[in-house]
Enzyme design. Structure first.
Site, PDB file in Angstrom:
ATOM      1  N   SER A 352       0.869  -1.179   0.000  1.00  0.00           N
ATOM      2  CA  SER A 352       0.000   0.000   0.000  1.00  0.00           C
ATOM      3  C   SER A 352       0.899   1.220   0.000  1.00  0.00           C
ATOM      4  CB  SER A 352      -0.911   0.030   1.235  1.00  0.00           C
ATOM      5  OG  SER A 352      -1.953  -0.902   1.136  1.00  0.00           O
ATOM      6  N   ARG A 391       4.742 -11.813   2.183  1.00  0.00           N
ATOM      7  CA  ARG A 391       3.773 -11.940   1.091  1.00  0.00           C
ATOM      8  C   ARG A 391       4.484 -12.048  -0.251  1.00  0.00           C
ATOM      9  NH1 ARG A 391      -2.037  -9.116   2.184  1.00  0.00           N
ATOM     10  NH2 ARG A 391      -2.342 -10.022   4.266  1.00  0.00           N
TER      11      ARG A 391
END
Length: 430
Positions: A352, A391
């Site tokens: 993000s 991730r």
């Protein structure tokens, strides 16, 4: 933190911005507290002036021998002193109440942020890479044979509970290699300054970066009051707290690789399998401190820094701009980068990149001095994942999996893996 003066000047615009986030209007309640606070301050100042005047007259009455007037004025001074102290105390309480109210209100979305209620209303802005076509049913990362040989959830649960993992052998090295690759790229190619920062911080740092007071339950606090950082955004951004920076030194661009901690409050039942959502994880963070006029361009630059890492790794991704109902508390605008995970047959967030405008700067009083002179102004702060290491590991393993249970690794990682390019069935590299 919001500027109460701006709310006074245009309360309707403030409430309209809140409505875009799906929040109730707040201007009337805020302005009522602000008016009461200012009235108490004015009354205290008026009483203080009366006290000062009476104090001067006390000496004059004493000098001319007017004992009655002297006693009256002395009593008046004492009464005014108590009155001033009481009103100053009430003004202080109202000021603290107003500050707390403002601190719990989310940042205002930028005008170009799409309106929406949740993640279903986010808008895709770009897509890179074509997901690989498998001639077998791709597995999730923890199901791949070579990964399962070096990814241990049971032992981690024995020591720490759920949402923890032990990595070993080749998987541990790939994880480390990814973090090194990210940091090296940010420093050598993207012009960021590498930092090594604490993972324990004080209340002030969490408050200044909008993690407190509203979201304390999302983080862990030690018994002596330190907080475990949810991201090094906290330490990197707060490094300029209280500073007046020279305009010529902007932008300040920093990156750090740290362990991060999140309680995952409210995520019960979500992503419980594998290591997608953990209490402890590693992340490479990017933070920029900029001139207000440059912050929108800086966000685009940071976004490309994060996207470039995935392109170098050959991981297909898509980038979305979050709608007003899905943005984080402190963000004015957020872009999410979602990596393709074939085991889930879905794109999942891996970064993000957000601009907060002067929202955090106001909370921590971070300003710059214009080169041409003039009053110091608040800087703008931005933050972004570059990338979430765990991730990214998942994306590399799932996209590189083979039918025999081995994993072919991206060429760009070979220098960090001793030239090895394959994760074997026993969890070692070859």
């Amino acid at each position: 933190m919001h500027d109460i003066r701006a709310i006074r000047e245009n309360p309707a615009a403030f409430d309209a911005a809140l409505a875009r986030r799906g929040d109730a209007p707040m201007s009337s309640e805020l302005l009522a507290v602000d008016e009461a606070r200012r009235a108490k301050i004015l009354a205290a100042e008026t009483a203080q002036a009366e006290q000062n005047k009476a104090s001067k007259e006390v000496g004059a009455a004493k000098g001319r021998g007017d004992e009655d007037e002297f006693q009256r004025l002395r009593a008046l001074v004492a009464d005014k002193k108590a009155e001033v102290a009481a009103m100053q105390g009430e003004a202080k309480e109202l000021d603290a109440r107003l500050t707390d109210m403002l601190a719990r209100i989310a940042n205002m979305p930028a005008e170009d942020v799409p309106e929406g209620a949740d993640e279903n209303d986010n808008v895709e802005v770009t897509r890179w890479g074509t997901p690989r076509t498998f001639d077998f049913a791709p597995k999730e990362h923890y199901e791949i044979a070579s990964v399962a040989a070096a990814m241990d959830f049971e032992t981690a649960a024995k020591t720490s509970g759920s949402r923890f993992v032990n990595l070993s052998k080749g998987v541990a090295r790939i994880h480390r290699a990814l973090a090194q690759f990210m940091i090296d790229t940010h420093v050598d190619e993207n012009g960021l300054t590498e930092m090594q920062t604490p993972v324990l911080v004080r209340d002030e740092a969490m408050y200044g970066t909008d993690k407190l007071p509203k979201f304390g339950e999302d983080s862990y606090q030690t018994t002596n009051g330190w907080w475990l950082i949810p991201t090094s955004e906290v330490t990197l951004t707060y490094s300029v707290a209280g500073d007046i920076l020279d305009e010529g030194n902007l932008p300040i661009r920093m990156t750090a690789h740290t362990v991060c901690f999140r309680s995952e409050a409210g995520s019960a039942g979500k992503d419980t399998a594998g290591m997608l959502r953990q209490h402890q994880f590693e992340k490479v963070e990017m933070v920029s401190v900029t001139h207000p006029d440059a912050s929108d361009d800086e966000q685009k630059r940071m976004l490309r820094c994060a996207e470039g890492l995935l392109e170098a790794l050959g991981i297909p991704y898509r980038t979305v701009v979050l709608c007003t109902g899905d943005m984080g508390f402190g963000a004015r605008r957020t872009f999410d980068i979602e990596a393709w995970l074939p085991g889930q047959d879905a794109y999942r967030e891996i970064s993000s990149v957000s601009t907060t405008g002067d929202f955090q700067a106001r909370r921590m009083n971070a300003r710059f001095r214009p080169e041409g002179g003039g009053k110091p102004a608040f800087v703008h702060t931005l933050n972004g994942s570059g990338l979430a290491v765990g991730r990214c590991l998942i994306a590399v393993l799932e996209n590189g999996q083979n039918a025999d249970g081995t994993v072919t690794l991206p060429d760009v990682l070979a220098p960090y893996l001793g030239g090895k390019t394959t994760l074997g069935l026993d969890g070692t590299l070859s």
